[in-house]
Design a protein around this motif. Structure first.
Motif, PDB file in Angstrom:
ATOM      1  N   ALA A 151      37.089  93.443  17.364  1.00 58.26           N
ATOM      2  CA  ALA A 151      35.933  92.821  18.022  1.00 58.26           C
ATOM      3  C   ALA A 151      34.637  93.350  17.426  1.00 58.26           C
ATOM      4  CB  ALA A 151      35.979  93.078  19.524  1.00 58.26           C
ATOM      5  N   ASP A 152      34.564  94.660  17.173  1.00 59.67           N
ATOM      6  CA  ASP A 152      33.371  95.246  16.559  1.00 59.67           C
ATOM      7  C   ASP A 152      33.141  94.690  15.158  1.00 59.67           C
ATOM      8  OD1 ASP A 152      32.851  96.756  18.798  1.00 59.67           O
ATOM      9  OD2 ASP A 152      33.755  98.601  17.984  1.00 59.67           O
ATOM     10  N   ALA A 153      34.212  94.605  14.384  1.00 58.96           N
ATOM     11  CA  ALA A 153      34.090  94.076  13.018  1.00 58.96           C
ATOM     12  C   ALA A 153      33.639  92.620  13.036  1.00 58.96           C
ATOM     13  CB  ALA A 153      35.424  94.209  12.284  1.00 58.96           C
ATOM     14  N   LEU A 154      34.178  91.853  13.964  1.00 55.19           N
ATOM     15  CA  LEU A 154      33.791  90.451  14.086  1.00 55.19           C
ATOM     16  C   LEU A 154      32.321  90.329  14.500  1.00 55.19           C
ATOM     17  CD1 LEU A 154      34.688  87.538  13.891  1.00 55.19           C
ATOM     18  CD2 LEU A 154      35.469  87.664  16.255  1.00 55.19           C
ATOM     19  N   GLY A 155      31.902  91.181  15.401  1.00 58.88           N
ATOM     20  CA  GLY A 155      30.491  91.191  15.817  1.00 58.88           C
ATOM     21  C   GLY A 155      29.568  91.535  14.663  1.00 58.88           C
ATOM     22  N   GLU A 156      29.928  92.543  13.887  1.00 58.70           N
ATOM     23  CA  GLU A 156      29.122  92.933  12.725  1.00 58.70           C
ATOM     24  C   GLU A 156      29.066  91.812  11.696  1.00 58.70           C
ATOM     25  OE1 GLU A 156      30.307  96.647  11.035  1.00 58.70           O
ATOM     26  OE2 GLU A 156      30.242  97.669  12.981  1.00 58.70           O
ATOM     27  N   ARG A 157      30.189  91.178  11.492  1.00 57.72           N
ATOM     28  CA  ARG A 157      30.232  90.072  10.523  1.00 57.72           C
ATOM     29  C   ARG A 157      29.357  88.909  10.997  1.00 57.72           C
ATOM     30  NH1 ARG A 157      34.814  88.579   6.767  1.00 57.72           N
ATOM     31  NH2 ARG A 157      34.025  86.713   5.777  1.00 57.72           N
ATOM     32  N   THR A 158      29.402  88.616  12.285  1.00 53.70           N
ATOM     33  CA  THR A 158      28.572  87.550  12.854  1.00 53.70           C
ATOM     34  C   THR A 158      27.097  87.872  12.661  1.00 53.70           C
ATOM     35  OG1 THR A 158      30.266  87.047  14.495  1.00 53.70           O
ATOM     36  CG2 THR A 158      28.042  86.274  14.963  1.00 53.70           C
ATOM     37  N   GLN A 159      26.709  89.114  12.926  1.00 54.90           N
ATOM     38  CA  GLN A 159      25.316  89.521  12.742  1.00 54.90           C
ATOM     39  C   GLN A 159      24.899  89.404  11.272  1.00 54.90           C
ATOM     40  OE1 GLN A 159      22.992  90.119  15.062  1.00 54.90           O
ATOM     41  NE2 GLN A 159      24.609  89.473  16.458  1.00 54.90           N
ATOM     42  N   ALA A 160      25.796  89.764  10.371  1.00 55.96           N
ATOM     43  CA  ALA A 160      25.490  89.661   8.940  1.00 55.96           C
ATOM     44  C   ALA A 160      25.281  88.199   8.525  1.00 55.96           C
ATOM     45  CB  ALA A 160      26.597  90.291   8.113  1.00 55.96           C
ATOM     46  N   VAL A 161      26.117  87.312   9.037  1.00 56.52           N
ATOM     47  CA  VAL A 161      25.986  85.889   8.715  1.00 56.52           C
ATOM     48  C   VAL A 161      24.683  85.341   9.282  1.00 56.52           C
ATOM     49  CG1 VAL A 161      26.964  83.595   9.151  1.00 56.52           C
ATOM     50  CG2 VAL A 161      28.447  85.475   8.444  1.00 56.52           C
ATOM     51  N   LEU A 162      24.328  85.725  10.507  1.00 56.71           N
ATOM     52  CA  LEU A 162      23.066  85.277  11.108  1.00 56.71           C
ATOM     53  C   LEU A 162      21.869  85.787  10.308  1.00 56.71           C
ATOM     54  CD1 LEU A 162      23.843  85.735  14.907  1.00 56.71           C
ATOM     55  CD2 LEU A 162      23.523  83.582  13.671  1.00 56.71           C
ATOM     56  N   HIS A 163      21.929  87.043   9.880  1.00 57.41           N
ATOM     57  CA  HIS A 163      20.847  87.616   9.063  1.00 57.41           C
ATOM     58  C   HIS A 163      20.720  86.844   7.742  1.00 57.41           C
ATOM     59  CE1 HIS A 163      18.145  90.646   7.483  1.00 57.41           C
ATOM     60  NE2 HIS A 163      18.901  90.730   6.403  1.00 57.41           N
ATOM     61  N   PHE A 164      21.830  86.544   7.127  1.00 62.65           N
ATOM     62  CA  PHE A 164      21.826  85.775   5.877  1.00 62.65           C
ATOM     63  C   PHE A 164      21.226  84.385   6.099  1.00 62.65           C
ATOM     64  CE2 PHE A 164      23.959  82.779   2.988  1.00 62.65           C
ATOM     65  CZ  PHE A 164      23.526  83.288   1.782  1.00 62.65           C
ATOM     66  N   ALA A 165      21.596  83.730   7.195  1.00 59.68           N
ATOM     67  CA  ALA A 165      21.084  82.388   7.491  1.00 59.68           C
ATOM     68  C   ALA A 165      19.578  82.421   7.704  1.00 59.68           C
ATOM     69  CB  ALA A 165      21.783  81.817   8.721  1.00 59.68           C
ATOM     70  N   ARG A 166      19.072  83.441   8.396  1.00 59.39           N
ATOM     71  CA  ARG A 166      17.615  83.563   8.582  1.00 59.39           C
ATOM     72  C   ARG A 166      16.921  83.744   7.229  1.00 59.39           C
ATOM     73  NH1 ARG A 166      18.917  87.644  12.171  1.00 59.39           N
ATOM     74  NH2 ARG A 166      19.622  86.730  14.104  1.00 59.39           N
ATOM     75  N   GLY A 167      17.516  84.542   6.366  1.00 57.74           N
ATOM     76  CA  GLY A 167      16.946  84.746   5.032  1.00 57.74           C
ATOM     77  C   GLY A 167      16.909  83.453   4.237  1.00 57.74           C
ATOM     78  N   GLN A 168      17.962  82.663   4.343  1.00 59.68           N
ATOM     79  CA  GLN A 168      18.002  81.372   3.648  1.00 59.68           C
ATOM     80  C   GLN A 168      16.906  80.445   4.177  1.00 59.68           C
ATOM     81  OE1 GLN A 168      19.835  82.357   1.008  1.00 59.68           O
ATOM     82  NE2 GLN A 168      20.557  80.272   0.965  1.00 59.68           N
ATOM     83  N   GLY A 169      16.676  80.468   5.480  1.00 54.73           N
ATOM     84  CA  GLY A 169      15.617  79.647   6.065  1.00 54.73           C
ATOM     85  C   GLY A 169      14.252  80.048   5.541  1.00 54.73           C
ATOM     86  N   ARG A 170      14.009  81.347   5.442  1.00 59.29           N
ATOM     87  CA  ARG A 170      12.725  81.818   4.896  1.00 59.29           C
ATOM     88  C   ARG A 170      12.588  81.433   3.429  1.00 59.29           C
ATOM     89  NH1 ARG A 170      13.906  86.015   8.485  1.00 59.29           N
ATOM     90  NH2 ARG A 170      15.007  87.217   6.934  1.00 59.29           N
ATOM     91  N   LEU A 171      13.674  81.510   2.688  1.00 60.17           N
ATOM     92  CA  LEU A 171      13.649  81.137   1.278  1.00 60.17           C
ATOM     93  C   LEU A 171      13.309  79.658   1.108  1.00 60.17           C
ATOM     94  CD1 LEU A 171      14.154  81.829  -1.699  1.00 60.17           C
ATOM     95  CD2 LEU A 171      16.564  81.276  -1.312  1.00 60.17           C
ATOM     96  N   ILE A 172      13.902  78.806   1.929  1.00 57.21           N
ATOM     97  CA  ILE A 172      13.627  77.369   1.850  1.00 57.21           C
ATOM     98  C   ILE A 172      12.156  77.094   2.134  1.00 57.21           C
ATOM     99  CG2 ILE A 172      14.073  75.172   3.020  1.00 57.21           C
ATOM    100  CD1 ILE A 172      17.006  76.160   3.292  1.00 57.21           C
ATOM    101  N   THR A 173      11.605  77.762   3.146  1.00 59.79           N
ATOM    102  CA  THR A 173      10.193  77.584   3.478  1.00 59.79           C
ATOM    103  C   THR A 173       9.312  78.033   2.311  1.00 59.79           C
ATOM    104  OG1 THR A 173      10.646  77.892   5.832  1.00 59.79           O
ATOM    105  CG2 THR A 173       8.373  78.197   5.110  1.00 59.79           C
ATOM    106  N   ALA A 174       9.641  79.170   1.723  1.00 58.90           N
ATOM    107  CA  ALA A 174       8.859  79.681   0.597  1.00 58.90           C
ATOM    108  C   ALA A 174       8.936  78.742  -0.601  1.00 58.90           C
ATOM    109  CB  ALA A 174       9.342  81.081   0.209  1.00 58.90           C
ATOM    110  N   MET A 175      10.117  78.199  -0.861  1.00 61.23           N
ATOM    111  CA  MET A 175      10.271  77.274  -1.991  1.00 61.23           C
ATOM    112  C   MET A 175       9.466  75.996  -1.757  1.00 61.23           C
ATOM    113  SD  MET A 175      14.278  77.867  -2.885  1.00 61.23           S
ATOM    114  CE  MET A 175      14.341  76.646  -4.164  1.00 61.23           C
ATOM    115  N   PHE A 176       9.412  75.530  -0.519  1.00 58.55           N
ATOM    116  CA  PHE A 176       8.612  74.354  -0.192  1.00 58.55           C
ATOM    117  C   PHE A 176       7.137  74.633  -0.461  1.00 58.55           C
ATOM    118  CE2 PHE A 176       6.020  71.994   2.855  1.00 58.55           C
ATOM    119  CZ  PHE A 176       6.381  70.700   2.540  1.00 58.55           C
TER     120      PHE A 176
END
Length: 77
Positions: free
Chosen positions: A5-30
């Motif tokens: 459960a802890d590993a799954l939680g950490e992985r979920t947080q990592a994926v969410l962090h990555f998705a936020r970074g991708q969103g910022r990158l898209i905005t910057a590229m625009f």
């Protein structure tokens, strides 16, 4: 079970962090694409000899510069 459960939680947080970074990158590229278009219009206006075309290019560049920027949902208020 707790370790899984802890590993799954950490992985979920990592994926969410990555998705936020991708969103910022898209905005910057625009934003970069908008700036490049304005620069392109400005350079073309300096090259052209036709005064009507020059005025049109400068007008479009000015209009694009004056257009309000879309505020990124990732920026804090």
């Amino acid at each position: 079970m707790a370790k899984t459960a802890d590993a799954l939680g950490e992985r979920t947080q990592a994926v969410l962090h990555f998705a936020r970074g991708q969103g910022r990158l898209i905005t910057a590229m625009f934003d970069v694409a908008c700036e490049q278009r304005i620069t392109h219009l400005d350079v073309r206006s300096q090259i052209t000899a036709d005064p009507v075309e020059k005025a049109r290019l400068l007008s479009e560049a000015s209009r694009r510069m004056d257009t309000p920027r879309r505020r990124s949902p990732h920026d804090s208020l």
